[in-house]
Design a protein around this motif. Sequence first.
Motif, PDB file in Angstrom:
ATOM      1  N   TYR A 114      33.536  42.431  38.313  1.00 52.86           N
ATOM      2  CA  TYR A 114      34.443  41.330  38.689  1.00 52.86           C
ATOM      3  C   TYR A 114      35.888  41.725  38.343  1.00 52.86           C
ATOM      4  N   SER A 115      36.291  42.947  38.722  1.00 50.27           N
ATOM      5  CA  SER A 115      37.582  43.503  38.310  1.00 50.27           C
ATOM      6  C   SER A 115      38.757  42.595  38.666  1.00 50.27           C
ATOM      7  N   ASP A 116      38.658  41.883  39.785  1.00 47.82           N
ATOM      8  CA  ASP A 116      39.776  41.029  40.225  1.00 47.82           C
ATOM      9  C   ASP A 116      40.053  39.882  39.249  1.00 47.82           C
ATOM     10  N   ARG A 117      39.058  39.533  38.424  1.00 56.94           N
ATOM     11  CA  ARG A 117      39.256  38.436  37.470  1.00 56.94           C
ATOM     12  C   ARG A 117      40.063  38.867  36.249  1.00 56.94           C
ATOM     13  N   THR A 119      42.896  40.824  36.243  1.00 62.79           N
ATOM     14  CA  THR A 119      44.302  41.142  36.477  1.00 62.79           C
ATOM     15  C   THR A 119      44.884  40.136  37.463  1.00 62.79           C
ATOM     16  N   ALA A 122      46.958  42.454  42.354  1.00 59.24           N
ATOM     17  CA  ALA A 122      45.934  43.072  43.211  1.00 59.24           C
ATOM     18  C   ALA A 122      45.976  44.601  43.100  1.00 59.24           C
ATOM     19  N   ILE A 125      43.620  46.134  40.339  1.00 63.67           N
ATOM     20  CA  ILE A 125      42.154  45.961  40.341  1.00 63.67           C
ATOM     21  C   ILE A 125      41.425  47.292  40.153  1.00 63.67           C
TER      22      ILE A 125
END
Length: 205
Positions: A114-117, A119, A122, A125
């Motif tokens: 869930y890398s987007d959570r 940072t 964008a 990520i």
Amino acid sequence: MYVLYGSTGSGSASVEAALALSGAEYRIVQTSTAEGKHLTEDFKLINPRQQVPALQLPDSSIMTEGSAMMLHLADALPAAQLAPLPGSSARAQHDRWLIFMAVNIYEGELRKGYSDRYTDNADGIEGVKTSADAYVKRHHAILEEVIVGPFILGQQMTMADIYLWMLAGWMDQEWLTVHCPKIAALAAAIRQNPLVAPIHTVHFG
Ligand SMILES: N[C@@H](CCC(=O)N[C@@H](CS)C(=O)NCC(=O)O)C(=O)O
């Protein structure tokens, strides 16, 4: 009867294996995260964090946090002998490595998945993902060094080993075999257990 809210390939795999190996009566409520089944208002009442696993105990109370479930099941179903006696030094080491895996390796896997959570940017990520991958590998390598063999604490398979079987299932198998042969062998031994084999197939193919 235990009721496990779980999803294929998720952190519920270790709890499912623990229930099976403990001889517990249980049923699974499929709560597929891929299909967003954990995002309903009904499931929010079960786990306000809207994540699996969640476990309903025979008295109808509900607990979350997979690692806590493993410890609870060890104590609630002691005949299965899946953890050293509470209060013993061996149990201290067992709990130590189980929590080590939960807060470092599992948490690192979430940063990969869930890398987007992790940072607001964008462009960041990919960096979150690659640093999490290195972090997870570093902690597998630390664990590899302390495994007595064939299981973490020695001859006896424990809840910590079952948890590690799950984490190993999320790893690049080639990397694991080359860099962490003791973890790879431990996971293979658990996978071959007749009670775990069908669960392994469901979660990891
Ligand atoms: N700290 C929790 C983490 C649980 C967790 O992150 N579960 C993931 C599946 S492995 C999940 O439900 N993901 C769905 C989401 O966060 O949207 C535990 O150890 O049980």
